[in-house]
Design an enzyme around this catalytic site. Structure first.
Site, short mmCIF file in Angstrom:
data_model
loop_
_atom_site.label_atom_id
_atom_site.label_comp_id
_atom_site.label_asym_id
_atom_site.label_seq_id
_atom_site.Cartn_x
_atom_site.Cartn_y
_atom_site.Cartn_z
N CYS A 99 9.65 8.40 0.30
CA CYS A 99 10.28 7.25 -0.34
C CYS A 99 11.81 7.41 -0.43
O CYS A 99 12.30 8.37 -1.01
CB CYS A 99 9.66 7.17 -1.73
SG CYS A 99 10.48 6.13 -2.90
N GLU B 212 13.88 0.15 2.49
CA GLU B 212 12.93 0.68 3.47
C GLU B 212 11.62 -0.06 3.44
O GLU B 212 11.12 -0.44 2.38
CB GLU B 212 12.64 2.14 3.16
CG GLU B 212 13.81 3.03 3.46
CD GLU B 212 13.53 4.47 3.09
OE1 GLU B 212 14.48 5.25 3.13
OE2 GLU B 212 12.38 4.79 2.77
N1 SAH Z 1 8.26 3.48 -8.33
C1 SAH Z 1 6.88 3.53 -8.05
C2 SAH Z 1 6.55 3.25 -6.59
C3 SAH Z 1 7.41 3.89 -5.55
S1 SAH Z 1 7.30 5.63 -5.35
C4 SAH Z 1 6.28 4.83 -8.50
O1 SAH Z 1 7.02 5.74 -8.83
O2 SAH Z 1 5.05 4.90 -8.57
C5 SAH Z 1 5.68 5.86 -4.61
C6 SAH Z 1 5.10 7.25 -4.84
O3 SAH Z 1 5.81 8.23 -4.09
C7 SAH Z 1 5.16 7.70 -6.30
O4 SAH Z 1 3.94 8.25 -6.71
C8 SAH Z 1 6.24 8.74 -6.27
O5 SAH Z 1 6.14 9.64 -7.33
C9 SAH Z 1 6.04 9.36 -4.92
N2 SAH Z 1 7.19 10.11 -4.42
C10 SAH Z 1 8.49 9.82 -4.57
N3 SAH Z 1 9.25 10.75 -3.97
C11 SAH Z 1 8.42 11.65 -3.43
C12 SAH Z 1 8.61 12.85 -2.68
N4 SAH Z 1 9.83 13.29 -2.37
N5 SAH Z 1 7.52 13.53 -2.28
C13 SAH Z 1 6.28 13.08 -2.58
N6 SAH Z 1 6.03 11.96 -3.28
C14 SAH Z 1 7.10 11.25 -3.71
FE1 SF4 Z 2 11.68 5.15 -8.92
FE2 SF4 Z 2 10.45 7.38 -9.69
FE3 SF4 Z 2 9.17 5.61 -8.13
FE4 SF4 Z 2 11.20 7.07 -7.15
S1 SF4 Z 2 9.25 7.84 -7.85
S2 SF4 Z 2 10.89 4.90 -6.84
S3 SF4 Z 2 12.57 7.20 -8.97
S4 SF4 Z 2 9.92 5.30 -10.23
#
Ligand code: SAH
Ligand code: SF4
Length: 364
Positions: free
Chosen positions: A356, A95
Site C-alpha cells: 500500500c 494507486e
Molecule cells: N486504511 C485501510 C485500508 C488500506 S490499508 C486500513 O488500514 O485497513 C490495507 C491493508 O494493508 C491494511 O490492513 C494495512 O494495515 C495493510 N498494510 C499497510 N501497509 C502495509 C505493509 N507495509 N505491509 C503489509 N501490510 C500493510
Molecule cells: Fe492509513 Fe493505516 Fe490504512 Fe495505511 S494502514 S492506509 S496509514 S489506515
C-alpha cells in the site's frame, strides 16, 4: 476536474437522469448515456450515435469524464498483478491495483490521497494526509481497471502480451477491495456514493458480496455501516491484540480503543449477519510470536471472523522485517485451535512493490 464541468463519474444513475430532465431532455437519453459509459466503456461523445446530437452537445458542455492518467505502471513478473500510479486532475497521485488470481478479477482502489491515520509500517501513513477523493475519482479507478480488461485501456497492447490465457480479454471486473491508499471510513460519504454507483445493476453491477472495505478501525464508521446495512464485506486492520501493542503500530487506536472496536465489530456482525475479516500484518519479532497468536485467539474467539495474515512489505520509513513462512504457519495453527479460520496472503508480485502506497513513494 481541470475544467468547470461536473465529473460524470460522480453521479448515480438516478442523479444523472434527474440532471438530464433538468436540461429539458427525456430521461431515456440519460439512461442510454449511462449504458454507453458503463456497459460499453465509451467516453467518446461522437461515438454515441444513438443519442440525438443536441443532447450530446448539451451533455458534453456540462459533463466531463474524469478519467485518471497513468503516471506509472508496473506488472508483477508472474503476470497476475498490475499496479497503476494514477494522476488526479490536480496532479496528486494515487494507486490502483488490478489482481487476477485463480479466475478472480479484483480492483484494489484508493479512497484518499495519503492517509491521516499514521500506521507506522504503512507507506501511505508515512506520507501523511493529502486529501479525500471524490466519489467520481474512486469510480474512475474501477473504470480504469475495466478499460484495461476490455483491452481499451492505456496498456491494452501489454495486456494482451501478458495475458495468461486468450480469454483474459473477455474478463470483467467482478470484485472490488477498498484497500489502496487512504482510510475509507474517514471519507465515508464519497466512498458510499462510489459503491452505490459501482453496484448499479445497469452499470458495472458489482455484487454486494464482492465489495470489501478495509478500515483501520474507525468505530463510528463501523457502527454507521451496520446501522445503514451497507452491502459490503468489512475487513478490520487489527495488528495488535492488546490496546498497548496495537496503539504502538496503529496510532488511531488511541482514539478508538481496542475494547470499543471489539464492541463495534460484534455489533456489526450481529446486525449484518456477516463475518468480519481481520487483517494482521505479520512483523518479525513484533507481533508474530505464539503468545501473540494465543492473545488474538482469545480476543476473537466466538466471533464470526476470519483472519488474513499479511507478511510485512518493508517500507523505507519503518525498520521491520516480514515474518517467515514457518512462523506464519505456526501462528495460523494456533488461531485454528481457537476455531478461527485464517489465510496467509501470498506475497505474489512483491517484486513490483505491491504494498500500500509504496509505488507513490518510489515515484516522488
Ligand atoms: N486504511 C485501510 C485500508 C488500506 S490499508 C486500513 O488500514 O485497513 C490495507 C491493508 O494493508 C491494511 O490492513 C494495512 O494495515 C495493510 N498494510 C499497510 N501497509 C502495509 C505493509 N507495509 N505491509 C503489509 N501490510 C500493510
Ligand atoms: Fe492509513 Fe493505516 Fe490504512 Fe495505511 S494502514 S492506509 S496509514 S489506515
Amino acid at each position: 476536474m481541470s475544467d468547470s464541468r461536473a465529473n460524470f463519474y460522480d453521479f448515480t444513475r438516478d442523479q444523472l437522469l434527474a440532471l438530464v430532465s433538468r436540461w429539458g431532455f427525456a430521461p431515456v437519453h440519460g439512461a442510454r448515456l449511462w449504458s454507453y459509459v458503463y456497459l460499453r466503456g465509451t467516453e467518446d461523445w461522437r461515438a454515441m450515435d444513438e443519442l440525438p446530437a443536441r443532447f450530446r452537445a448539451q451533455a458534453e458542455s456540462e459533463l466531463a469524464f474524469g478519467r485518471l492518467a497513468t503516471a506509472a505502471e508496473t506488472h508483477s513478473s508472474d503476470g497476475f498483478t498490475r499496479k497503476y500510479l494514477l494522476a488526479l486532475a490536480d496532479g496528486r497521485r494515487i494507486e490502483t491495483v488490478l489482481m487476477r488470481y485463480s479466475g478472480r478479477v479484483t480492483a484494489c482502489v484508493s479512497s484518499q490521497a495519503g492517509c491521516a491515520m499514521g500506521c507506522v509500517f504503512c507507506a501511505t501513513g508515512q506520507m501523511g494526509f493529502v486529501r479525500h477523493l471524490s466519489a467520481g475519482e474512486i469510480v474512475a479507478q474501477a473504470m480504469h481497471v475495466d478499460a484495461v480488461l476490455r483491452g481499451t485501456g492505456p496498456d491494452a497492447a501489454l495486456a494482451d502480451a501478458a495475458s495468461a490465457s486468450p480469454h483474459d480479454r473477455h474478463e470483467r471486473l467482478r470484485n472490488l477491495v477498498l484497500m489502496g491508499m487512504g482510510e475509507p471510513l474517514h471519507n465515508y460519504d464519497a466512498v458510499m456514493q462510489a459503491i452505490d454507483i459501482l453496484r448499479d445493476p445497469s452499470g458495472l453491477a458489482l455484487g454486494a458480496k464482492r465489495i470489501t472495505l478495509s478500515t483501520v478501525g474507525v468505530v463510528p464508521g463501523i457502527l454507521r455501516l451496520a446501522a445503514e446495512q451497507r452491502p459490503v464485506h468489512l475487513a478490520v486492520s487489527l495488528h495488535g491484540a492488546t490496546q498497548e501493542e496495537r496503539a504502538a503500530l496503529v496510532p488511531a487506536a488511541k482514539k478508538w480503543p481496542l475494547d470499543e472496536l471489539m464492541d463495534a465489530c460484534r455489533a456489526y456482525i450481529a446486525r449484518q449477519q456477516r463475518r468480519i475479516f481481520y487483517e494482521w500484518t505479520l512483523i518479525e519479532g513484533k507481533n508474530d510470536t505464539p503468545e501473540t497468536a494465543h492473545a488474538v485467539g482469545r480476543l476473537l474467539h466466538g466471533q464470526l471472523a476470519q483472519v488474513n495474515l499479511i507478511p510485512l512489505n518493508p517500507t523505507a520509513g519503518y525498520d521491520g522485517e516480514p515474518t517467515g513462512r514457518d512462523a506464519a504457519k505456526k501462528f495460523q495453527a494456533i488461531l485454528a485451535g481457537y476455531g478461527l479460520p485464517s489465510t496467509i496472503r501470498q506475497r505474489r508480485g512483491i517484486d513490483i512493490a505491491a504494498g500500500c502506497g509504496q509505488l507513490a513513494v518510489a515515484k516522488k
